[in-house]
Scaffold this active site. Structure first.
Site, PDB file in Angstrom:
ATOM      1  N   GLY A   4       0.823  -0.971  -0.090  1.00 40.04           N
ATOM      2  CA  GLY A   4      -0.050   0.034   0.207  1.00 40.04           C
ATOM      3  C   GLY A   4       0.821   1.275  -0.130  1.00 40.04           C
ATOM      4  O   GLY A   4       0.800   2.146  -0.870  1.00 40.04           O
ATOM      5  N   PHE A   5       1.530   1.420   1.248  1.00 39.30           N
ATOM      6  CA  PHE A   5       2.271   2.675   1.392  1.00 39.30           C
ATOM      7  C   PHE A   5       1.785   3.867   1.196  1.00 39.30           C
ATOM      8  O   PHE A   5       2.530   4.714   0.585  1.00 39.30           O
ATOM      9  CB  PHE A   5       3.641   2.499   0.342  1.00 39.30           C
TER      10      PHE A   5
ATOM     11  N   GLY B 114       1.082  -5.870   4.515  1.00 39.82           N
ATOM     12  CA  GLY B 114       2.506  -6.555   4.847  1.00 39.82           C
ATOM     13  C   GLY B 114       3.028  -5.946   6.140  1.00 39.82           C
ATOM     14  O   GLY B 114       4.098  -6.338   6.352  1.00 39.82           O
TER      15      GLY B 114
ATOM     16  N   ARG C 180       7.011  -0.034  22.888  1.00 41.14           N
ATOM     17  CA  ARG C 180       6.962  -1.518  23.201  1.00 41.14           C
ATOM     18  C   ARG C 180       6.860  -2.086  21.603  1.00 41.14           C
ATOM     19  O   ARG C 180       6.042  -1.614  20.809  1.00 41.14           O
ATOM     20  CB  ARG C 180       5.854  -2.146  23.947  1.00 41.14           C
TER      21      ARG C 180
ATOM     22  N   LEU D  89       5.483  -5.214  19.509  1.00 39.18           N
ATOM     23  CA  LEU D  89       4.536  -6.216  19.569  1.00 39.18           C
ATOM     24  C   LEU D  89       5.276  -7.652  18.915  1.00 39.18           C
ATOM     25  O   LEU D  89       5.128  -8.726  19.513  1.00 39.18           O
ATOM     26  CB  LEU D  89       3.450  -5.806  18.769  1.00 39.18           C
ATOM     27  N   ASN D  90       6.270  -7.389  17.824  1.00 44.25           N
ATOM     28  CA  ASN D  90       6.613  -8.601  17.114  1.00 44.25           C
ATOM     29  C   ASN D  90       7.942  -8.274  16.808  1.00 44.25           C
ATOM     30  O   ASN D  90       8.064  -7.481  15.735  1.00 44.25           O
ATOM     31  CB  ASN D  90       5.595  -9.059  16.047  1.00 44.25           C
TER      32      ASN D  90
ATOM     33  N   LYS E  44       4.118   1.860  19.692  1.00 40.20           N
ATOM     34  CA  LYS E  44       3.953   2.996  18.662  1.00 40.20           C
ATOM     35  C   LYS E  44       4.366   2.410  17.357  1.00 40.20           C
ATOM     36  O   LYS E  44       4.568   1.036  17.404  1.00 40.20           O
ATOM     37  CB  LYS E  44       5.010   4.161  18.881  1.00 40.20           C
TER      38      LYS E  44
ATOM     39  N   GLU F 241       6.426   3.786   9.130  1.00 41.07           N
ATOM     40  CA  GLU F 241       7.371   4.880   8.470  1.00 41.07           C
ATOM     41  C   GLU F 241       8.607   5.347   8.907  1.00 41.07           C
ATOM     42  O   GLU F 241       9.484   5.943   8.345  1.00 41.07           O
ATOM     43  CB  GLU F 241       6.337   6.005   8.680  1.00 41.07           C
TER      44      GLU F 241
END
Lengths: 754, 168, 315
Positions: free
Chosen positions: A250-251, A478, A636, A638-639, A709, A713
């Protein structure tokens, strides 16, 4: 209204008892993607064989369509429909919002004889096969009354004005501060038009079930697409079901819908069969939005110790005649460096070009290409290390609004990056290091990107098999949405990842803002956490209220969730047994999340540093990135795995911006020169050397209840400047007109006598 | 035109318009949508499949010209339940994001390793007269026909290196 | 694509006959360029004669020469042991072009006959004398660095995009063809391509329906060999310019409508002039536009560097 302070309370994500949050688990949808069995919009199998629609683009940039000759196309084999503005089905007038709460308005296709950009879809051909449709589309003959396109950005800079509703922001007195500064820099950079080049061209497939339109499309945001299509078709919003399960990139370019969606819906209604419409790669370049070109004037006034006394970035940019999009390349700088006298602003000129719009790290991606190189130049003037110059200008609070930073580990990013990269090996004087045919140099730059939280909803279900299903009208372009939602669900409910199902990309599901502006994970994830908490509550009440449960009669507040077991002290049963017995139809709850009322009392950004080593071939001006490291602080994580991929991907976008990407306009025609992926050069595998991203430990509890967060980008911000600065260090040539292609660098090398 | 192509081990007989590319035959006729249309002009590699064991761009190939050929698409390499080693490595190393270029990357990687095994030199080969050693630079050069706009390039190299290391 | 009929040729003479007998026929080999252009309707054949399975894919010794069948793929040629050992510069050139997938499909004959990548040739809404003779050339006043600096005309400033052909020209290769009447021809590769003049749509001296059957590489000239290419991307990009050196024989790519045999530079070099001066002499008549002006110093520098490198390699 909630308060940021409420977010400081522990919750399952922040407690992270099983350690699943942050863990680099494989992507939820990965097995489908690596086996080619994840169906993207054009690949969904409709209930009956589809017809194929091909759009025809205008061959002028501005003017009117004259004669239409569609006879040959209509007579061509297999053709089912040929539409132009003369015979396209009725649609709501542009801008209609019949439903006051629609988040997008009508955008009719084949609207009139008016052409406002080169490549604008002006006809649709639908045929029984793809081959017949493509061939017939080439037979549509249109004549035009062309007007002279006003497309020469460089020639129109003087005519640019304030973007609507905006003013320059000045703190202190910039002119006075700049004049009084003992060390000054005043230079201008330019960046070209860039194209998103998502690997999946925009595509839509639609069919009708009675009065209801089922539309699969490739889009970043579900609700605006659903609403916009309904408004365009003039039907109830619930009469459109919009799906976007897998999105091939998308971007920012798929933040809005294009005529493929409208035309697929209209044609499938008219023909009574499914219709799919895709952009060709060539059509993508003009037919979808681009990142507009900019000219940026940077002025820095510093004391001899490097402290900035005055700084300014003024950005000139462009958008289409009926648009207002502004590439806010100056904004990011407002929160970046301390300086008492500050001036930032934008100038916008409207041109007869295709739509300008957001592209990965809008604002920062362009703006850091000037300011972060200007800082490098200033450091050289001052005889200071570029890292040290940044550190000396680190503000204690937000330099424009005085708000405290919620978290700011920029200096740590700089110091750790410098150490890990071996920055101390950089020689301040350029063109000193040779390795074979290559001149080698090091460069660095800062990354910064704002953080956002948008309202979102989510539903959680548990069924009698103990399967937790997360449902949300969210998208995964993605970015890892599927995966992080599954992780949040599993951690919140204390179940293994394997029992979590995630359904997203469907307008039937609780609305979420979609993917963009790196707000996706925070916004969608916070709603998922809320839904998970509500499901915990419902399960706890179910257990403590069910006479068959060992937890019966206890305080539901005391129920714990771990390893698929609900328990209070030594009394327990499996979640599956509980639900199967006490709620055989399963439980479904919703949760929602919204920004806290007092969020804006803090200045919240994500930060990073880029360090880059390039080789410059002094013979040809070719540049190769040998090594690059980014160190980031973004709340933090997440993955760890998917976040790192987002960051390294963004960094590589910076390499493309620095070295190869750009799309010149031919002012005679108002069209872009590069119309495919052989001409518009995005980085390929060989352009990327050793490259990695590191994420610092951080929790930003002012950002959202999870303390996370975005990272989508951030990696792009500043990356190109690090490359440009490394080029200078390698060979002593500054090119301020991006991309730094061999022809430009060669001119500089020759001028230096090299 | 009647055309028979062995696709993923199964002979498939199709009546095709001569204009139909191998890519569109797979996607629109055989409903094998793993091979992707990214550019349709051989400029991105998303359509890469193996024909008689060799990687090619299926978008620049007429299906009728493949009568009698053996085609392996991403669906023929493995399934979600039984992943090919390269598919598993892409999963493990997060060598993809949006997933659209991924099937082409994986087919290309499998074909590429075959080329290396056969000793084919590349632009990254220091001395084309000598033997080929599969370095990171060799992988990067040889995989440059597969564009990944999400830019999972470092992860793709890691995934391929892991498979190559395991094999070699 | 416009509709066309398709046949697969089973032997070489049948192929040329079929092409001669059918209106609007074209040979289809690897298809990597022809199908690209057909999709844009730049090429509109009415009939395709598929020659890809003709027995012309052998690479074989012919005395001291090496005969490369026209259907040998680029990958096959680049990987061939004899090519790598005797003509390493040809391997270097081939593997510096396109991508692995394309080289696996593209053939030797097709590579020689590929058409320009000029953006105005590819954009069918713009005037192009190559596509529609007499229409004009949008590139002349256009926005493109990738234009010719040698041998261009007021009708066309396009460049030939091949890397392989540049190397073969430097090696003094010859082309073997079969004409529609079944006659075999053999001529220097240097004479295959034309300069644009006022007929840029005519790109070669082959007659309609003539089929390239082989390229013959004479024994390598004494001295070092090297192929150097400058481009925007590290891979998968056409050349701003390229230099092929085989002993004292030199050819340039990315500068002209055809692979450019740098005879002036060769002579100067043989006379003991420095490489930079030799190439400066070659480029004396270069006609540049603002955007392509960089190619003049680029070629001279690339050449000087390549000479240094190849003499090092030979020593």
């Amino acid at each position: 209204m909630s308060s940021v302070r409420d977010w400081a309370a522990p919750n399952p994500v922040t407690t992270n008892r099983s350690g699943l949050i942050g863990k680099g688990v494989d992507r939820y949808e990965g097995p489908l993607k690596v086996t080619g069995t994840a169906p993207y919009a054009y690949e969904v199998q409709p209930p009956s064989p589809p017809a194929y629609g091909i759009m025809v683009g205008a061959t002028i940039a501005t003017g009117r369509i004259g004669a239409v000759d569609s006879a040959a196309a209509e007579a061509a084999p297999g053709v089912l429909a040929v539409w132009t503005h003369l015979n396209a089905p009725a649609q709501s007038p542009r801008g209609t919002k019949a439903h006051p709460r629609s988040v997008a308005a009508s955008r009719p296709a084949l609207e009139s004889d008016r052409v406002s950009y080169w490549g604008q879809p002006v006809a649709l051909v639908v045929a029984d096969t793809l081959e017949n449709a493509v061939a017939a589309a080439a037979l549509v003959r249109l004549t035009y009354a062309a007007e002279t396109p006003d497309v020469d950005f460089a020639a129109r800079l003087a005519d640019a004005g304030q973007p609507p509703g905006e003013q320059d922001v000045e703190i202190g007195n910039f002119d006075a501060g700049f004049e009084a500064s003992p060390v000054k820099l005043d230079e201008t950079w330019s960046t070209p038009i860039q194209n998103h080049c998502q690997m999946e061209p925009c595509a839509s497939l639609a069919w009708w079930e009675g009065d209801r339109c089922i539309a699969h499309t490739s889009i970043q945001m579900v609700k605006p697409s659903q609403h916009g299509l309904a408004e365009t078709l003039g039907i109830d919003r619930d009469a459109v079901r919009l799906l976007t399960r897998y999105v091939g990139g998308g971007f920012g370019g798929k933040g809005q819908t294009y005529d493929d969606l409208t035309l697929a819906a209209l044609a499938s209604r008219a023909l009574g069969r499914p219709v799919k419409v895709a952009f060709s790669r060539q059509q993508m370049m003009h037919g979808t939005i681009h990142r507009p070109a900019t000219v940026q004037r940077v002025r820095l006034g510093a004391e001899k110790d490097g402290r900035l006394n005055a700084f300014s970035i003024m950005t000139w940019t462009h958008c289409q005649q009926d648009g207002t999009f502004t590439e806010h390349a100056s904004n990011f700088a407002r929160a970046l460096y301390a300086a008492p006298n500050r001036l930032t602003g934008h100038r916008l000129v409207k041109l007869d070009l295709p739509g300008a719009g957001p592209m990965r790290a809008p604002g920062e991606a362009s703006g850091t290409l000037s300011l972060e190189c200007a800082m490098d130049e200033l450091a050289e003037q001052l005889g200071l290390d570029p890292v040290e110059l940044r550190i000396r200008n680190e503000p204690p609070v937000d330099p424009e609004n005085g708000r405290p930073f919620s978290q700011r580990q920029l200096v740590r990013c700089l110091k750790e990056g410098a150490q890990l990269f071996g920055w101390d090996r950089r020689l301040p004087k350029p063109a000193q290091v040779r390795d074979g045919r290559w001149l080698v140099g090091l460069g660095m730059a800062v990354a910064i990107r704002g953080n956002f939280l948008l309202p979102a909803k989510c539903s959680f279900s548990v069924d009698g098999d103990g399967v937790i299903t997360v449902r949300q009208g969210m998208t995964d372009i993605g970015t890892g949405t599927y995966t992080v939602l599954a992780q949040i669900a599993a951690e919140t409910l204390g179940v293994p990842l394997g029992v979590v199902r995630v359904e997203i990309g469907d307008s039937e599901l609780p609305p979420a803002p979609g993917s963009g502006g790196q707000f996706g994970a925070a916004s969608a994830g916070s709603a998922a956490l809320a839904a998970g908490m509500n499901l915990r509550k419902a399960i706890a009440e179910l257990a403590t209220g069910d006479p068959g449960s060992p937890l019966y009669g206890d305080d539901p507040e005391l129920v714990t969730f771990q390893d698929g077991v609900v328990a209070i002290e030594n009394k327990s049963e499996t979640l599956t047994a509980l639900v199967r017995r006490a709620a055989p139809a399963g439980l479904t709850v919703e949760g929602d999340s919204r920004p806290a009322a007092d969020m804006r009392e803090w200045s919240t950004q994500t930060y990073g540093s880029h360090f880059c080593e390039v080789g410059v071939d002094p013979v040809t001006g070719e540049v190769r990135v040998r090594r690059m490291l980014g160190v980031f602080a973004a709340g933090r994580i997440l993955n760890e795995k998917t976040a790192r991929s987002q960051l390294t991907g963004g960094m590589i976008w910076g390499i493309g911006s620095a070295l190869t990407e750009g799309n010149p306009v031919d002012p005679r025609y108002g069209s872009l020169i590069n119309q495919d992926l052989a001409q518009y050069l995005v980085p390929v595998q060989a352009d990327i050397g050793e490259l990695d991203a590191i994420m610092l430990d951080e929790v930003d509890d002012k950002a959202n209840p999870m303390g996370i967060k975005g990272v989508g980008e951030l990696g792009n911000s500043g990356a190109g400047a690090a490359v440009a600065n490394a080029i200078y260090n390698a060979c002593g040539v500054r090119v301020r007109d991006y991309p730094i292609a061999p022809d430009k660098l060669l001119a500089g090398l020759i001028a230096r006598g090299m | 035109m009647r055309t028979t192509i062995t696709v993923n081990g199964e002979a498939r007989s199709l009546d095709l318009d001569p204009r139909t590319t191998l890519l569109d035959a797979l996607r629109e006729h055989l409903k094998l949508t793993g091979a992707k249309k990214g550019c349709d002009h051989g400029q991105c590699g998303a359509c890469t499949v193996l024909v008689n064991g060799v990687r090619i761009n299926s978008c620049l190939s007429l299906a009728v010209a493949h009568d009698g050929d053996e085609v392996v698409s991403i669906e023929g390499l493995g399934t979600p339940e039984r992943l090919h080693a390269m598919q598993q490595a892409f999963l493990t190393y997060d060598a993809y994001q949006c997933g659209y270029c991924t099937p082409g990357q994986i087919c290309s990687a499998v074909g590429m390793l075959g080329e290396v095994q056969a000793g084919a030199p590349s632009h990254a080969t220091e001395d084309v007269r000598g033997d080929v050693v599969l370095t990171g630079d060799e992988i990067r050069e040889r995989m440059s026909g597969n564009i990944c706009r999400c830019s999972a390039y470092p992860q793709i190299v890691a995934a391929i290196a892991a498979v190559a290391g395991a094999e070699g | 694509m416009r509709p066309f009929t398709y046949e697969r040729a089973t032997d070489v003479s049948q192929a040329v006959r079929a092409a001669a007998e059918t209106t609007g026929a074209r040979f289809l080999a690897g298809g990597t360029n022809l199908l690209d252009l057909m999709k844009l309707e730049i090429e509109q054949p009415q009939h395709l004669v598929d020659v890809s399975r003709l027995p012309l894919a052998q690479i074989e010794e012919d005395g001291a020469s090496l005969r490369i069948g026209a259907m040998a793929t680029n990958s096959q040629v680049a990987s061939d042991r004899r090519v790598r050992e005797r003509y390493p510069m040809l391997t270097q050139a081939i593997v510096s072009g396109a991508s692995g997938q394309l080289r696996n499909k593209a053939t030797t004959g097709g590579n020689l006959l590929q058409r320009t990548r000029c953006p105005y040739f590819y954009d069918t809404t713009k005037p192009c004398n190559k596509r529609r003779p007499g229409e004009g050339c949008a590139a002349l006043e256009g926005v493109s660095r990738e234009t010719a600096i040698l041998g261009a005309s007021a009708s066309c400033i396009a460049v030939h995009p091949s890397d392989m052909a540049v190397a073969m020209v430097a090696l003094g290769a010859e082309v073997e063809t079969l004409t529609p009447t079944g006659a075999a021809r053999r001529f220097p590769l240097m004479e295959l391509h034309r300069l644009p003049g006022d007929t840029p749509h005519l790109e070669t001296h082959m007659i309609p329906g003539e089929l390239i059957t082989a390229v013959v590489l004479p024994p390598p000239p004494p001295g070092g060999q090297i192929y150097r290419k400058a481009r925007d991307r590290a891979s998968y990009a056409t050349a701003h310019a390229s230099v092929a050196i085989a002993g004292g024989q030199v050819a340039l790519g990315g500068v002209a409508h055809k692979p450019w045999r740098a005879a002036t530079a060769e002579a100067a070099l043989a006379a003991g002039v420095s490489p930079t001066e030799a190439m400066t002499a070659e480029l004396e008549d270069a006609a540049v536009r603002d955007e392509s002006a960089f190619k003049v110093p680029l070629v001279a520098r690339l050449f000087a560097a390549a000479v240094r490198e190849s003499s090092g390699a030979a020593a």
